[in-house]
Design an enzyme around this catalytic site. Structure first.
Site, PDB file in Angstrom:
ATOM      1  N   SER A  81       0.990  -1.034   0.050  1.00 24.00           N
ATOM      2  CA  SER A  81       0.070  -0.042   0.055  1.00 24.00           C
ATOM      3  C   SER A  81       0.878   1.274  -0.086  1.00 24.00           C
ATOM      4  CB  SER A  81      -0.871   0.241   1.454  1.00 24.00           C
ATOM      5  OG  SER A  81      -1.500   1.273   1.511  1.00 24.00           O
ATOM      6  N   TYR A 103      -2.927  -1.734  10.363  1.00 17.23           N
ATOM      7  CA  TYR A 103      -2.847  -2.236   8.840  1.00 17.23           C
ATOM      8  C   TYR A 103      -1.619  -1.408   8.154  1.00 17.23           C
ATOM      9  CZ  TYR A 103      -4.183  -1.763   4.054  1.00 17.23           C
ATOM     10  OH  TYR A 103      -4.270  -2.001   2.619  1.00 17.23           O
TER      11      TYR A 103
END
Length: 240
Positions: free
Chosen positions: A135, A148
Site C-alpha cells: 500500500s 494495517y
C-alpha cells in the site's frame, strides 16, 4: 514477463483489486487459480470460468491448508493480494487486540509463510514471479489505521529483502503499492478513489515489464515527496 500460459495463484481474488487482476490475466492467457473466503463470491468467479479455492489466510493453519490443497501443481506467478483492514485508534477507546493479530497475520505472516512453502516449486520453473501487494501507506502511515499500516510496511521491508536474496535467480519479486482504491474495504471513505480495474492494469503492466515496483496512481507522487522530504510525506499522510 509474458503471462500467456503461466499458472497463477492469486490470493484474495474474488473481489476488489484481486478480482480485476484475475480477469485481466485471464484475458491475457494466464491460468488463474484464485482464493477467497466468501463462498458466494467464489461461486461468481467460478461462473466466469475461474478455478477457485476457499482459503482463510488469517492463521498458519489456513495457509497450510491452502498449500495442501494445491498438491504438486506448478506455480509460475504468486500474487499475495489477500489482506485485512482493521481500525486501530486508541483515541476512540481500546482497540481489539485479536482483530489486530488477525490483520497482522493475514497481511504479513501469511505471505511470508506462503512464499516459503511455494518457493521450491517456483525455483523449478524456467521463469517465475512473486507480487506482494502492499500500500502507499507502507511508505508513510495515516493515523487511524496504525496496525494495517504497520503490516504493509513490514511486507514492504520483507519484499525488498527477498528481492535481494533472489537476485541472480529467474524469479522476479515485485511490490505493488496501490493508492485508495474503490473496494469494499474503502466503502465508508468519502474521498477520491481509483477504480480497481485501473489499479489491476498498472500492477499487471509492472509484471509484464519485469519492474521491481508498481507505484500505482497517486503513490507515484507520494514516492516523489518522500524522496525529497520523508517528514513532509509523513505529515501529509497523518491527516487521513
Amino acid at each position: 514477463m509474458d503471462v500467456n500460459g503461466k499458472s497463477v495463484l492469486l490470493t484474495g481474488g474474488s473481489a476488489g483489486i484481486g478480482r480485476e487482476i484475475a480477469r485481466q490475466l485471464k484475458v491475457k492467457g494466464a491460468k488463474v487459480l484464485l482464493t477467497g473466503r466468501d463462498t458466494a463470491r467464489l461461486a461468481a468467479m467460478e461462473s466466469e470460468g475461474f478455478e477457485t479455492l476457499a482459503a482463510d489466510l488469517s492463521s498458519a493453519a489456513g495457509v497450510d491448508a491452502l498449500v495442501a490443497a494445491l498438491g504438486d501443481r506448478p506455480v509460475d506467478i504468486l500474487i499475495n493480494n489477500a489482506g485485512l483492514g482493521v481500525p486501530h485508534d486508541v483515541r476512540n477507546g481500546l482497540p481489539d487486540p485479536d482483530a489486530a493479530d488477525g490483520c497482522l497475520y493475514a497481511n504479513l505472516s501469511a505471505p511470508v509463510r506462503l512464499i516459503t512453502a511455494l518457493l521450491p516449486r517456483m525455483r523449478a520453473r524456467p521463469e517465475a514471479a512473486i507480487i506482494n501487494v502492499t500500500s502507499g501507506l507502507a511508505i508513510a502511515p495515516n493515523t487511524a489505521s496504525s496496525v494495517y499500516c504497520a503490516s504493509k510496511a513490514g511486507l514492504r521491508s520483507y519484499t525488498m529483502a527477498l528481492r535481494a536474496q533472489l537476485s541472480g535467480e529467474p524469479i522476479h519479486v515485485i511490490e505493488a503499492l496501490p493508492p485508495v482504491v474503490d473496494t469494499q474495504m474503502t466503502a465508508d471513505r468519502d474521498m477520491s478513489k481509483m477504480p480497481p480495474q485501473e489499479c489491476a492494469r498498472q500492477i499487471i503492466a509492472a509484471l509484464e515489464g519485469n519492474r521491481p515496483e508498481a507505484n500505482v496512481g497517486m503513490v507515484k507522487l507520494l514516492r516523489a515527496v518522500y524522496s525529497i522530504s520523508p517528514a513532509l510525506a509523513r505529515s501529509v499522510m497523518r491527516r487521513f
